[in-house]
Design an enzyme around this catalytic site. Structure first.
Site, short mmCIF file in Angstrom:
data_model
loop_
_atom_site.label_atom_id
_atom_site.label_comp_id
_atom_site.label_asym_id
_atom_site.label_seq_id
_atom_site.Cartn_x
_atom_site.Cartn_y
_atom_site.Cartn_z
CG ASP A 11 3.78 16.22 7.29
OD1 ASP A 11 2.82 15.56 7.76
OD2 ASP A 11 4.05 16.23 6.07
CB CYS A 68 3.99 12.73 6.26
SG CYS A 68 4.52 11.43 5.10
CB THR A 70 1.63 9.07 1.28
OG1 THR A 70 2.92 9.67 1.11
CG2 THR A 70 0.57 9.82 0.49
CG HIS A 101 12.53 -11.32 6.51
ND1 HIS A 101 11.91 -11.90 5.44
CD2 HIS A 101 12.35 -12.17 7.56
CE1 HIS A 101 11.37 -13.06 5.80
NE2 HIS A 101 11.63 -13.24 7.10
CG HIS A 136 16.46 -12.47 7.29
ND1 HIS A 136 15.96 -12.50 6.01
CD2 HIS A 136 15.87 -13.51 7.94
CE1 HIS A 136 15.10 -13.49 5.89
NE2 HIS A 136 15.03 -14.12 7.05
#
Length: 144
Positions: A11, A68, A70, A101, A136
């Site tokens: 963004d 973006c 964060t 994992h 996993h």
């Protein structure tokens, strides 16, 4: 994996990291397709998260990277798509383990919380890490 196809979306807040991340991915020998945005005009990040997530979930791309402010908004939006396992990372250890994992297939990074050097390190380690499978894999299958 070598020669992966990577879908990238961002963004307006994530655009500051875009060139550095594209450079890192291509320097590692992978192909990147940039799905935008292409300038700093305000856009709705879920549209880019959906576009990249759907491409990865459909198998058109091996992995995706979202940028973006964060990484959080992009990761929340991308994880709404079945088959997407998006992780937001702010340090390298989680990036590696999210691959080993959790078989993460989309990486979300925040340009307002990461410098480009750290973002490039996270991206490199995430792209180079391989899913370990085994116990996993059984766990990942529980939520697919």
């Amino acid at each position: 994996e070598k020669n992966m196809k990577i879908a990238l979306g961002c963004d307006h807040a994530g655009i500051d990291l875009k060139d550095a991340i594209i450079g890192t991915v291509t320097a590692l020998g992978h192909e990147v397709q940039d799905f935008g945005t292409y300038d700093r005009n305000s856009v709705d990040y879920p549209n880019y998260a959906r576009l990249v997530g759907e491409k990865v979930a459909a198998g058109e791309f091996d992995r995706g990277i979202l940028l973006c402010g964060t990484g959080v908004g992009m990761s929340i939006a991308a994880n709404k798509i079945k088959g997407v396992r998006c992780v937001v990372c702010t340090e390298p250890f989680s990036a590696q383990l999210s691959r080993r994992h959790n078989n993460s297939n989309v990486l979300a990074l925040g340009s307002r919380v990461l410098g480009s050097e750290l973002a490039q390190m996270i991206t490199t380690l995430w792209l180079e890490a391989e899913f370990e499978g085994g116990r996993h894999g059984r766990r990942v299958d529980l939520y697919e």
